[in-house]
Design a protein around this motif. Structure first.
Motif, PDB file in Angstrom:
ATOM      1  N   SER A 107       0.827  -1.212   0.000  1.00  0.00           N
ATOM      2  CA  SER A 107       0.000   0.000   0.000  1.00  0.00           C
ATOM      3  C   SER A 107       0.864   1.266   0.000  1.00  0.00           C
ATOM      4  O   SER A 107       0.415   2.331  -0.409  1.00  0.00           O
ATOM      5  CB  SER A 107      -0.955  -0.006   1.194  1.00  0.00           C
ATOM      6  OG  SER A 107      -0.246  -0.342   2.363  1.00  0.00           O
ATOM      7  N   CYS A 108       2.152   1.123   0.434  1.00  0.00           N
ATOM      8  CA  CYS A 108       3.068   2.267   0.390  1.00  0.00           C
ATOM      9  C   CYS A 108       3.680   2.454  -0.996  1.00  0.00           C
ATOM     10  O   CYS A 108       4.532   3.310  -1.194  1.00  0.00           O
ATOM     11  CB  CYS A 108       4.175   2.075   1.427  1.00  0.00           C
ATOM     12  SG  CYS A 108       5.054   0.513   1.180  1.00  0.00           S
ATOM     13  N   LYS A 109       3.242   1.611  -1.959  1.00  0.00           N
ATOM     14  CA  LYS A 109       3.696   1.630  -3.359  1.00  0.00           C
ATOM     15  C   LYS A 109       5.073   1.000  -3.547  1.00  0.00           C
ATOM     16  O   LYS A 109       5.556   0.915  -4.669  1.00  0.00           O
ATOM     17  CB  LYS A 109       3.679   3.068  -3.967  1.00  0.00           C
ATOM     18  CG  LYS A 109       2.315   3.748  -3.954  1.00  0.00           C
ATOM     19  CD  LYS A 109       1.303   2.941  -4.738  1.00  0.00           C
ATOM     20  CE  LYS A 109      -0.125   3.496  -4.498  1.00  0.00           C
ATOM     21  NZ  LYS A 109      -1.155   2.517  -4.822  1.00  0.00           N
ATOM     22  N   HIS A 110       5.722   0.560  -2.514  1.00  0.00           N
ATOM     23  CA  HIS A 110       6.959  -0.201  -2.692  1.00  0.00           C
ATOM     24  C   HIS A 110       6.587  -1.589  -3.199  1.00  0.00           C
ATOM     25  O   HIS A 110       5.539  -2.113  -2.835  1.00  0.00           O
ATOM     26  CB  HIS A 110       7.742  -0.316  -1.369  1.00  0.00           C
ATOM     27  CG  HIS A 110       8.380   0.977  -0.967  1.00  0.00           C
ATOM     28  ND1 HIS A 110       8.123   1.601   0.235  1.00  0.00           N
ATOM     29  CD2 HIS A 110       9.258   1.775  -1.625  1.00  0.00           C
ATOM     30  CE1 HIS A 110       8.820   2.727   0.310  1.00  0.00           C
ATOM     31  NE2 HIS A 110       9.524   2.860  -0.831  1.00  0.00           N
ATOM     32  N   PHE A 111       7.434  -2.148  -4.049  1.00  0.00           N
ATOM     33  CA  PHE A 111       7.135  -3.479  -4.593  1.00  0.00           C
ATOM     34  C   PHE A 111       8.368  -4.370  -4.472  1.00  0.00           C
ATOM     35  O   PHE A 111       9.510  -3.873  -4.410  1.00  0.00           O
ATOM     36  CB  PHE A 111       6.635  -3.396  -6.042  1.00  0.00           C
ATOM     37  CG  PHE A 111       7.614  -2.729  -6.965  1.00  0.00           C
ATOM     38  CD1 PHE A 111       8.579  -3.482  -7.626  1.00  0.00           C
ATOM     39  CD2 PHE A 111       7.563  -1.355  -7.152  1.00  0.00           C
ATOM     40  CE1 PHE A 111       9.482  -2.852  -8.461  1.00  0.00           C
ATOM     41  CE2 PHE A 111       8.481  -0.741  -7.991  1.00  0.00           C
ATOM     42  CZ  PHE A 111       9.453  -1.477  -8.651  1.00  0.00           C
TER      43      PHE A 111
ATOM     44  N   PRO B 191       9.909  -3.555   4.073  1.00  0.00           N
ATOM     45  CA  PRO B 191      11.333  -3.505   4.416  1.00  0.00           C
ATOM     46  C   PRO B 191      11.972  -2.165   4.054  1.00  0.00           C
ATOM     47  O   PRO B 191      13.075  -1.866   4.524  1.00  0.00           O
ATOM     48  CB  PRO B 191      11.944  -4.640   3.578  1.00  0.00           C
ATOM     49  CG  PRO B 191      10.913  -5.089   2.619  1.00  0.00           C
ATOM     50  CD  PRO B 191       9.602  -4.538   3.021  1.00  0.00           C
ATOM     51  N   MET B 192      11.269  -1.333   3.275  1.00  0.00           N
ATOM     52  CA  MET B 192      11.822  -0.041   2.891  1.00  0.00           C
ATOM     53  C   MET B 192      11.373   1.068   3.831  1.00  0.00           C
ATOM     54  O   MET B 192      12.187   1.820   4.345  1.00  0.00           O
ATOM     55  CB  MET B 192      11.372   0.308   1.454  1.00  0.00           C
ATOM     56  CG  MET B 192      11.692  -0.733   0.420  1.00  0.00           C
ATOM     57  SD  MET B 192      13.317  -0.514  -0.262  1.00  0.00           S
ATOM     58  CE  MET B 192      12.967   0.727  -1.503  1.00  0.00           C
ATOM     59  N   CYS B 193      10.050   1.170   4.037  1.00  0.00           N
ATOM     60  CA  CYS B 193       9.560   2.338   4.794  1.00  0.00           C
ATOM     61  C   CYS B 193       8.904   1.952   6.126  1.00  0.00           C
ATOM     62  O   CYS B 193       8.402   2.817   6.832  1.00  0.00           O
ATOM     63  CB  CYS B 193       8.566   3.120   3.935  1.00  0.00           C
ATOM     64  SG  CYS B 193       7.062   2.188   3.603  1.00  0.00           S
ATOM     65  N   LYS B 194       8.905   0.672   6.423  1.00  0.00           N
ATOM     66  CA  LYS B 194       8.331   0.187   7.709  1.00  0.00           C
ATOM     67  C   LYS B 194       6.823   0.389   7.831  1.00  0.00           C
ATOM     68  O   LYS B 194       6.284   0.370   8.939  1.00  0.00           O
ATOM     69  CB  LYS B 194       9.015   0.852   8.930  1.00  0.00           C
ATOM     70  CG  LYS B 194      10.520   0.666   8.981  1.00  0.00           C
ATOM     71  CD  LYS B 194      10.851  -0.702   9.511  1.00  0.00           C
ATOM     72  CE  LYS B 194      12.371  -0.934   9.412  1.00  0.00           C
ATOM     73  NZ  LYS B 194      12.692  -2.348   9.238  1.00  0.00           N
ATOM     74  N   CYS B 195       6.126   0.609   6.738  1.00  0.00           N
ATOM     75  CA  CYS B 195       4.672   0.773   6.864  1.00  0.00           C
ATOM     76  C   CYS B 195       4.046  -0.589   7.176  1.00  0.00           C
ATOM     77  O   CYS B 195       4.468  -1.612   6.643  1.00  0.00           O
ATOM     78  CB  CYS B 195       4.075   1.463   5.634  1.00  0.00           C
ATOM     79  SG  CYS B 195       3.532   0.344   4.346  1.00  0.00           S
ATOM     80  N   ASP B 196       3.053  -0.549   8.074  1.00  0.00           N
ATOM     81  CA  ASP B 196       2.449  -1.775   8.611  1.00  0.00           C
ATOM     82  C   ASP B 196       1.358  -2.257   7.669  1.00  0.00           C
ATOM     83  O   ASP B 196       0.465  -1.478   7.308  1.00  0.00           O
ATOM     84  CB  ASP B 196       1.862  -1.448  10.002  1.00  0.00           C
ATOM     85  CG  ASP B 196       1.488  -2.693  10.762  1.00  0.00           C
ATOM     86  OD1 ASP B 196       1.127  -3.718  10.137  1.00  0.00           O
ATOM     87  OD2 ASP B 196       1.560  -2.657  12.016  1.00  0.00           O
TER      88      ASP B 196
HETATM   89 ZN   LIG Z   1       7.167   0.881   1.778  1.00  0.00          ZN
END
Ligand SMILES: [Zn+2]
Ligand SMILES: [Zn+2]
Length: 313
Positions: free
Chosen positions: A283-287, A304-309
């Motif tokens: 959902s943070c758009k990281h893939f 693992p990039m932005c720590k969003c839950d």
């Molecule tokens: Zn992220």
């Protein structure tokens, strides 16, 4: 052991589930208390068996029998006595009438009265025989009781040996004497039995078995009964799995911007993306590679990039 029991039941692991070892343990605890309370006190009387050495003459043959065939009364002295066996006179064999006579043979120095149970108390009939000079009293049980005997209670007759024998043995002696056979008996002290001791041992064994059963259940049940924290963990894991399943998936194809050499590698496996790779978009758009990020999220729940839950929208 009781202390151990209370300890186990208080510290049962299954405080939340009513059908768990806790209810079992409380039942066992109640059982053990009941068993302990049902123990007789240590003043419980020992029972003494009596050996009757019976001798009589048939024709020219002298027949001798020895058997552990009686029990000493609770108030009888534990002594060896012997003598000719004598019946009460008259048709009634219970010697309840205080005027009962005993036809003692002339050749007998000492004699033992053979009396039928019933009609009056043991004390009464023992006293009737003692007053006529008997050296001991043999009481046989009611008709129909076979070989059953029990320790008689006959307070107040502590100076005379009194034993009980079974009805069958009593009838055998009665019939011999009624036929005119001269029967002598030596009463000897047999073995001691402690019914309360065997009761105590039985209770102890029951208690031990209950403890072992409880410990067995305790060990067998423990891994299957999750406590509140493991159940919470399981619930979270299920929620994470569901959240992962709802995240977008894509299959990369030639020309996608994710395949551009300037784009980042998958931070989980540090490999570059290639056409036909399946990626999961958070959902943070990281893939990331689906095969890389799914186990990571199950273990860490966060990008693992932005720590969003993944569980927070
Ligand atoms: Zn992220
Ligand atoms: Zn990867």
């Amino acid at each position: 052991m009781l202390l151990c029991f209370s300890y186990l039941s208080v510290n049962s692991p299954a405080r939340l589930n009513p059908s768990t070892p806790r209810s079992v343990s409380s039942r066992l605890l109640r059982l053990s208390i009941f068993l302990l309370l049902s123990l007789p006190d240590s003043k419980g009387k020992a029972i003494w068996t009596a050996h009757l050495n019976i001798t009589f003459q048939v024709g020219n043959r002298i027949i001798s029998e020895l058997g552990e065939s009686g029990l000493f009364g609770n108030h009888s002295p534990l002594e060896r006595v012997s003598g000719a066996v004598v019946l009460p006179e008259g048709w009634n064999q219970n010697a309840c009438n205080p005027l009962t006579n005993f036809s003692r043979p002339d050749q007998a120095d000492s004699w033992l009265a053979l009396i039928e149970r019933g009609g009056c108390t043991f004390t009464h009939k023992i006293n009737v025989a003692a007053e006529k000079g008997a050296n001991g009293v043999i009481i046989y049980n009611y008709p129909g009781t076979g070989n059953k005997v029990f320790p008689m209670s006959h307070q107040g007759t502590e100076n005379i040996v009194a034993v009980m024998i079974g009805n069958l043995k009593g009838m055998e002696l009665l019939q011999l004497i009624q036929k005119g056979v001269y029967v002598t008996v030596i009463i000897e002290v047999g073995r001691m039995h402690m019914p309360w001791l065997s009761h105590y041992v039985m209770s102890l064994f029951t208690l031990l078995a209950a403890t072992i059963a409880y410990l067995f259940l305790y060990c067998a049940w423990r891994p299957q009964v999750p406590n509140s924290s493991t159940r919470r963990q399981r619930q979270t894991k299920a929620d994470v799995k569901k959240a992962i399943g709802q995240l977008q998936l894509r299959v990369l194809k030639e020309g996608d911007k994710e395949l551009h050499p300037n784009e980042d590698n998958c931070v989980v496996c540090l490999d570059t993306y290639r056409p036909h790779d399946v990626i999961r978009i958070l959902s943070c758009k990281h893939f990331f590679h689906k095969t890389c990020i799914d186990p990571w999220l199950l273990a860490h729940r966060t990008c693992p990039m932005c720590k969003c839950d993944v569980l927070k929208p």
